[in-house]
Design a protein around this motif. Structure first.
Motif, PDB file in Angstrom:
ATOM      1  N   GLY A  49       0.814  -1.201   0.000  1.00  0.00           N
ATOM      2  CA  GLY A  49       0.000   0.000   0.000  1.00  0.00           C
ATOM      3  C   GLY A  49       0.850   1.255   0.000  1.00  0.00           C
ATOM      4  N   MET A  50       0.183   2.384   0.244  1.00  0.00           N
ATOM      5  CA  MET A  50       0.849   3.679   0.220  1.00  0.00           C
ATOM      6  C   MET A  50       0.374   4.509   1.402  1.00  0.00           C
ATOM      7  SD  MET A  50       3.063   5.448  -1.533  1.00  0.00           S
ATOM      8  CE  MET A  50       3.119   4.695  -3.135  1.00  0.00           C
ATOM      9  N   ALA A  51       1.310   5.193   2.040  1.00  0.00           N
ATOM     10  CA  ALA A  51       0.995   6.092   3.139  1.00  0.00           C
ATOM     11  C   ALA A  51       1.175   7.524   2.661  1.00  0.00           C
ATOM     12  CB  ALA A  51       1.908   5.817   4.333  1.00  0.00           C
ATOM     13  N   VAL A  52       0.357   8.436   3.196  1.00  0.00           N
ATOM     14  CA  VAL A  52       0.422   9.852   2.844  1.00  0.00           C
ATOM     15  C   VAL A  52       0.422  10.651   4.142  1.00  0.00           C
ATOM     16  CG1 VAL A  52      -0.718  11.742   1.611  1.00  0.00           C
ATOM     17  CG2 VAL A  52      -0.887   9.415   0.725  1.00  0.00           C
ATOM     18  N   ARG A  53       1.342  11.631   4.249  1.00  0.00           N
ATOM     19  CA  ARG A  53       1.406  12.466   5.448  1.00  0.00           C
ATOM     20  C   ARG A  53       1.696  13.913   5.068  1.00  0.00           C
ATOM     21  NH1 ARG A  53       7.248  10.695   8.087  1.00  0.00           N
ATOM     22  NH2 ARG A  53       8.549  11.726   6.531  1.00  0.00           N
ATOM     23  N   ASP A  54       1.482  14.809   6.012  1.00  0.00           N
ATOM     24  CA  ASP A  54       1.772  16.229   5.853  1.00  0.00           C
ATOM     25  C   ASP A  54       3.274  16.428   6.031  1.00  0.00           C
ATOM     26  OD1 ASP A  54       2.070  19.001   6.111  1.00  0.00           O
ATOM     27  OD2 ASP A  54       0.321  19.222   7.401  1.00  0.00           O
TER      28      ASP A  54
END
Length: 69
Positions: A33-38
């Motif tokens: 999967g893929m993680a997204v953060r600020d």
């Protein structure tokens, strides 16, 4: 509430963001999967998307189904 540790293969910002700090970073999740953060809060929470959902999102952007505003 404790946030679970996300194991990624590194975090990446778009080359279009230059040195700006007001963007998001993505990280390939080791378990899939893929993680997204600020990017301004690297120790903060991240959203994690299953691989098939992330692939569908990227395809929708590339094909114009979603505007890339």
């Amino acid at each position: 509430m404790t946030m679970p540790e996300i194991s990624t293969r590194g975090w990446y910002k778009s080359s279009y963001s230059a040195q700006a700090n007001d963007c998001v970073e993505t990280g390939l999740v080791v378990s899939s999967g893929m993680a997204v953060r600020d990017s301004k809060d690297p120790g903060g929470p991240a959203l994690v998307f299953p691989a098939d959902a992330w692939t569908a999102f990227v395809i929708a952007i590339k094909t114009g189904e979603l505007p890339n505003a």
